[in-house]
Design an enzyme around this catalytic site. Structure first.
Site, short mmCIF file in Angstrom:
data_model
loop_
_atom_site.label_atom_id
_atom_site.label_comp_id
_atom_site.label_asym_id
_atom_site.label_seq_id
_atom_site.Cartn_x
_atom_site.Cartn_y
_atom_site.Cartn_z
N ASP A 1 9.60 -4.94 4.30
CA ASP A 1 9.01 -5.66 3.17
C ASP A 1 10.11 -6.55 2.58
OD1 ASP A 1 8.09 -6.50 0.68
OD2 ASP A 1 7.55 -4.49 -0.04
N TRP B 1 8.77 0.35 -4.62
CA TRP B 1 7.89 -0.29 -3.64
C TRP B 1 7.92 0.45 -2.32
CZ3 TRP B 1 4.50 -2.64 -6.16
CH2 TRP B 1 4.81 -3.45 -7.26
N LYS C 1 7.20 -13.96 -5.29
CA LYS C 1 8.55 -13.78 -5.78
C LYS C 1 9.38 -15.03 -5.47
CE LYS C 1 7.13 -9.74 -6.83
NZ LYS C 1 7.18 -8.48 -6.15
C1 LIG Z 1 6.27 -7.31 -6.01
C2 LIG Z 1 6.53 -6.47 -4.82
C3 LIG Z 1 5.50 -5.79 -4.17
C4 LIG Z 1 4.07 -5.78 -4.65
O1 LIG Z 1 3.48 -7.01 -4.47
P1 LIG Z 1 1.92 -7.25 -4.78
O2 LIG Z 1 1.72 -8.57 -4.12
O3 LIG Z 1 1.78 -7.28 -6.26
O4 LIG Z 1 1.15 -6.17 -4.16
C5 LIG Z 1 5.82 -5.08 -3.03
N1 LIG Z 1 7.07 -5.03 -2.56
C6 LIG Z 1 8.09 -5.67 -3.18
C7 LIG Z 1 9.45 -5.59 -2.62
C8 LIG Z 1 7.84 -6.40 -4.32
O5 LIG Z 1 8.86 -7.04 -4.94
#
Ligand SMILES: *Cc1c(COP(=O)(O)O)cnc(C)c1O
Length: 360
Positions: A171, A101, A195
């Site tokens: 993030d 990511w 998540k």
């Molecule tokens: C799942 C995830 C993403 C991507 O998320 P989307 O909403 O599918 O774009 C980005 N960063 C992390 C840390 C993730 O776990």
């Protein structure tokens, strides 16, 4: 009703209480005679839902007044572009690459300017967090970017990097609301909610007010300009109304559970059960350096691909689902987010113990 123990990395398990409440309110939300899915986002009743969600989140995360809370769309992946679009004044930024990511965010930033990788743990398949106490960060970098919890690899920053005075962008998709954080240490904290918070389709961003300006990269779409969203209190266009409503319910559930400190203790207890077992097991082993282990995502392997597959298959039959590791790393991964009850982890470990005996 047969509910499984769902170890999915995302979309992921939600608190049963929240799902039940949502079901009860499906046909008639609090006497409105409508479902939340059917009502105008400009109505008084919806305005209360989104305002209350924000207020509860502010209370939970102890968000200072000089930070805005935005409910956005496009997933965390779209935010990878929004960060450089809104913050790259000097067209330069520093990225710490601790997994897929972070790498995707870094690649996206390269479209807009010079993204510099100042640290990486790719040399050991992202199984650790690099030392970020004294990085070579370009003087004119607009920000330093991290992915705080690496969903795929199961590592977590236990201390934030020394940004040497630069803005920190983080993030937190897979560790959102899993423990208290000090918002003032960040310029931007954001994450997709699917998540640890709610249904896919919402990104929550907590952004320091002075970083929300009209001074964005040329060509930035109106919708992706944080100022547009902040000025309209996340109601510039139709937001994902229902999903935000569910997020609001999860905030209330966390408050009822005792807030983020209680959540942290609950998560530590759960993770310890699984990690302690992995450390003593002769069959299963964790793939991450101990100091950097995530409380949320726990990857493990047997060392034998066929046995891994057999484990996943038998676990699924026994009601422990979505344990297959990410396609890029193989093996297994148990995601044990806030809503995973402690019994889920205890029973999984019991199942693993039996599997180990039978396959010794
Ligand atoms: C799942 C995830 C993403 C991507 O998320 P989307 O909403 O599918 O774009 C980005 N960063 C992390 C840390 C993730 O776990």
């Amino acid at each position: 009703m047969a509910r499984v123990y769902n170890f999915s990395a995302g979309p992921a398990v939600l608190p049963e209480e929240v799902l039940r409440e949502a079901a009860e309110e499906m046909m008639d939300y609090q006497g409105s005679g409508q479902s939340v899915m059917e009502m105008s986002h400009r109505s008084k009743v919806y305005d209360n839902i989104i305002k209350e969600a924000e207020a509860d989140l502010r209370e939970l995360m102890n968000i200072p007044d000089n930070y805005k809370v935005l409910f956005l769309q496009g997933g965390a992946s779209q935010f990878f572009a929004e960060v450089p679009m809104n913050l790259m004044k000097n067209k330069k930024a520093a990225y710490i690459i601790t997994g897929q990511w972070a790498k995707k965010a870094y690649k996206e930033a390269q479209i807009y300017g010079e993204a510099v990788a100042v640290a990486s743990s790719e040399d050991k398949t992202f199984s650790y967090i690099p030392d970020c106490s004294d990085l070579d960060i370009p003087e004119d970098a607009d920000y330093v970017y991290i992915c705080e919890n690496n969903t795929i690899y199961g590592t977590k920053f236990k201390t934030l990097p020394n940004t040497k005075g630069h803005i920190l962008v983080s993030d937190v998709s897979s560790c959102f609301l899993s423990e208290p954080i000090d918002v003032t240490k960040y310029g931007v904290v954001y994450g997709g909610v699917q998540k640890n918070i709610g249904p896919a389709g919402v990104v929550i961003a907590v952004i320091r007010e002075d970083l929300i300006t009209d001074d964005v990269l040329e060509g930035t779409p109106t919708m992706l300009k944080w100022k547009t969203q902040a000025d309209a209190d996340s109601l510039y266009n139709t937001p994902p109304c229902y999903n935000i409503y569910i997020c609001g319910k999860v905030f209330k559930w966390i408050k009822k559970m005792g807030g983020l400190q209680a959540m942290k203790e609950h998560n530590e207890k759960k993770a310890k059960i699984l990690y302690d077992f992995l450390d003593e097991s002769k069959l299963f082993k964790g793939t991450v350096v101990k100091e950097d282990r995530s409380l949320m995502n726990v990857p493990f392997v047997t060392g034998d691909k066929e046995l891994d597959a057999k484990f996943v298959e038998e676990a699924t039959k026994a009601g422990f689902v979505n344990l297959k590791g990410h396609r890029s790393v193989g093996g297994m991964r148990a995601s044990i987010y806030n809503a995973m009850p402690i019994e889920g982890v205890e029973k999984l470990v019991e199942f693993m113990r039996n599997f180990e005996k039978e396959n010794a």
